[in-house]
Design a protein around this motif. Sequence first.
Motif, mmCIF file in Angstrom:
data_model
loop_
_atom_site.group_PDB
_atom_site.id
_atom_site.type_symbol
_atom_site.label_atom_id
_atom_site.label_comp_id
_atom_site.label_asym_id
_atom_site.label_seq_id
_atom_site.Cartn_x
_atom_site.Cartn_y
_atom_site.Cartn_z
ATOM 1 N N MET A 66 29.514 -25.940 -22.020
ATOM 2 C CA MET A 66 28.763 -25.759 -23.237
ATOM 3 C C MET A 66 27.272 -25.790 -22.923
ATOM 4 O O MET A 66 26.783 -26.667 -22.229
ATOM 5 N N ALA A 67 26.552 -24.833 -23.458
ATOM 6 C CA ALA A 67 25.104 -24.762 -23.254
ATOM 7 C C ALA A 67 24.398 -25.671 -24.257
ATOM 8 O O ALA A 67 24.796 -25.757 -25.416
ATOM 9 N N TYR A 68 23.378 -26.360 -23.788
ATOM 10 C CA TYR A 68 22.650 -27.285 -24.642
ATOM 11 C C TYR A 68 21.429 -26.664 -25.300
ATOM 12 O O TYR A 68 20.715 -27.337 -26.041
ATOM 13 N N CYS A 69 21.171 -25.379 -25.035
ATOM 14 C CA CYS A 69 20.110 -24.660 -25.736
ATOM 15 C C CYS A 69 20.482 -23.181 -25.725
ATOM 16 O O CYS A 69 21.466 -22.779 -25.116
ATOM 17 N N THR A 70 19.685 -22.386 -26.412
ATOM 18 C CA THR A 70 19.945 -20.956 -26.498
ATOM 19 C C THR A 70 18.741 -20.175 -25.963
ATOM 20 O O THR A 70 17.648 -20.723 -25.796
ATOM 21 N N VAL A 71 18.970 -18.897 -25.729
ATOM 22 C CA VAL A 71 17.887 -18.009 -25.295
ATOM 23 C C VAL A 71 16.808 -17.974 -26.385
ATOM 24 O O VAL A 71 15.609 -18.017 -26.083
ATOM 25 N N ALA A 72 17.220 -17.932 -27.633
ATOM 26 C CA ALA A 72 16.260 -17.897 -28.742
ATOM 27 C C ALA A 72 15.384 -19.152 -28.761
ATOM 28 O O ALA A 72 14.168 -19.070 -28.980
ATOM 29 N N GLU A 73 15.986 -20.320 -28.530
ATOM 30 C CA GLU A 73 15.208 -21.565 -28.497
ATOM 31 C C GLU A 73 14.221 -21.573 -27.335
ATOM 32 O O GLU A 73 13.084 -22.033 -27.471
ATOM 33 N N MET A 74 14.648 -21.037 -26.194
ATOM 34 C CA MET A 74 13.730 -20.965 -25.054
ATOM 35 C C MET A 74 12.580 -20.001 -25.339
ATOM 36 O O MET A 74 11.445 -20.247 -24.949
ATOM 37 N N THR A 75 12.880 -18.918 -26.038
ATOM 38 C CA THR A 75 11.836 -17.956 -26.380
ATOM 39 C C THR A 75 10.809 -18.583 -27.307
ATOM 40 O O THR A 75 9.604 -18.387 -27.125
ATOM 41 N N VAL A 76 11.259 -19.363 -28.256
ATOM 42 C CA VAL A 76 10.335 -20.048 -29.160
ATOM 43 C C VAL A 76 9.500 -21.065 -28.398
ATOM 44 O O VAL A 76 8.286 -21.153 -28.577
ATOM 45 N N ILE A 97 29.309 -32.413 -25.071
ATOM 46 C CA ILE A 97 28.754 -32.987 -26.300
ATOM 47 C C ILE A 97 28.697 -31.853 -27.309
ATOM 48 O O ILE A 97 27.933 -30.912 -27.149
ATOM 49 N N THR A 98 29.541 -31.934 -28.327
ATOM 50 C CA THR A 98 29.665 -30.809 -29.262
ATOM 51 C C THR A 98 29.169 -31.106 -30.662
ATOM 52 O O THR A 98 28.969 -30.189 -31.440
ATOM 53 N N ASP A 99 28.997 -32.377 -30.998
ATOM 54 C CA ASP A 99 28.591 -32.715 -32.368
ATOM 55 C C ASP A 99 27.233 -32.082 -32.674
ATOM 56 O O ASP A 99 27.142 -31.031 -33.261
ATOM 57 N N VAL A 100 26.218 -32.751 -32.256
ATOM 58 C CA VAL A 100 24.849 -32.292 -32.430
ATOM 59 C C VAL A 100 24.141 -32.535 -31.108
ATOM 60 O O VAL A 100 24.234 -33.627 -30.546
#
Length: 91
Positions: free
Chosen positions: A1-11, A58-61
């Motif tokens: 499971m990835a803990y961030c996304t490409v969109a979050e890194m771009t921001v 870790i899947t919750d939040v």
Amino acid sequence: MAYCTVAEMTVRFGEIELAQLTDLEDRETVNEATVQAAITDASGEIDSYLSGRYALPITDVTPDMLRAGCMDLARYRLYDCLLYTSPSPRD
């Protein structure tokens, strides 16, 4: 499971920086597959440290600190990759 996304890194780091790190041709377009690969590697490294203490994934939040750490590790990996793929300076 990835803990961030490409969109979050771009921001967080900006489209220009990610394009410069991932588009080795013209450095204008973010190569999302390359960023995602760095995120996957960073998330795996994080999991390797957490696996002895916590149930994974870790899947919750995803805690903000974990997300930020994942983005920083992924960015580090992109810079490291750039170092080894950039043409060497000519004498």
